[in-house]
Design a protein around this motif. Structure first.
Motif, PDB file in Angstrom:
ATOM      1  N   THR A 129      -0.349  -6.583   0.288  1.00 36.86           N
ATOM      2  CA  THR A 129      -1.875  -6.360   0.525  1.00 36.86           C
ATOM      3  C   THR A 129      -2.707  -6.689  -0.949  1.00 36.86           C
ATOM      4  N   PRO A 163       1.008  -1.156   0.158  1.00 34.32           N
ATOM      5  CA  PRO A 163      -0.181  -0.198  -0.102  1.00 34.32           C
ATOM      6  C   PRO A 163       0.866   1.087  -0.094  1.00 34.32           C
ATOM      7  N   ARG A 164       0.402   2.111  -0.834  1.00 38.54           N
ATOM      8  CA  ARG A 164       1.066   3.752  -0.999  1.00 38.54           C
ATOM      9  C   ARG A 164       2.451   3.321  -1.423  1.00 38.54           C
ATOM     10  N   THR A 195      -6.916  -1.818  -1.587  1.00 46.74           N
ATOM     11  CA  THR A 195      -5.952  -0.757  -1.437  1.00 46.74           C
ATOM     12  C   THR A 195      -6.726   0.058  -2.808  1.00 46.74           C
ATOM     13  N   ARG A 196      -6.295   1.276  -2.797  1.00 43.27           N
ATOM     14  CA  ARG A 196      -6.304   2.137  -3.979  1.00 43.27           C
ATOM     15  C   ARG A 196      -5.453   2.202  -5.216  1.00 43.27           C
ATOM     16  N   SER A 197      -4.629   1.206  -5.152  1.00 43.27           N
ATOM     17  CA  SER A 197      -3.714   0.856  -6.136  1.00 43.27           C
ATOM     18  C   SER A 197      -4.397   0.940  -7.729  1.00 43.27           C
TER      19      SER A 197
END
Length: 129
Positions: free
Chosen positions: A80, A71-72, A85-87
């Motif tokens: 993850t 993440p990030r 996530t926002r990936s």
């Protein structure tokens, strides 16, 4: 199952590279233009400057074979599943961008802030409820 999407527009932004773009719009992203395709002109009816909308994009440069990420992009955070996530790297790389319409000039919507890079296809727009 196979599905088909078609772009309703494209982002015109000063951001030219995903590596130089903020991860989220609220993290310093600029405003950009959303250029609507002429065939979708009637769909713009009812939108106005000041409206809050969700712009749904297709991350055209994203990898689609990635199922886990840090993440990030932080390698100290455990791998993850992308669905948590926002990936942008994911099987179907859709981006959800809550933005405000700043202005409408014909089939051009000035929106922001938005972290999508120049040339990003837009597949839909929805109002914030």
């Amino acid at each position: 199952m196979t599905m088909e999407l078609r772009a309703i527009g494209v982002i015109s932004s000063e951001l030219k590279s995903a590596k130089k773009a903020p991860m989220q719009g609220f993290e310093g992203a600029p405003d950009a233009w959303l250029d609507i395709e002429p065939w979708a002109a009637d769909a713009v009816d009812g939108l106005a400057a000041g409206d809050e909308i969700i712009v749904i994009t297709w991350f055209h440069e994203a990898r689609r074979d990635v199922l886990k990420v840090h993440p990030r992009s932080n390698p100290r955070i455990r791998l993850t599943g992308v669905f948590a996530t926002r990936s942008p790297e994911r099987p179907n790389p859709l981006g959800l961008h809550p933005v405000t319409i700043r202005a409408i000039e014909g089939l051009r919507l000035r929106i922001g802030p938005i972290e999508a890079i120049d040339g990003t296809p837009v597949v839909d727009i929805k109002p914030v409820i």
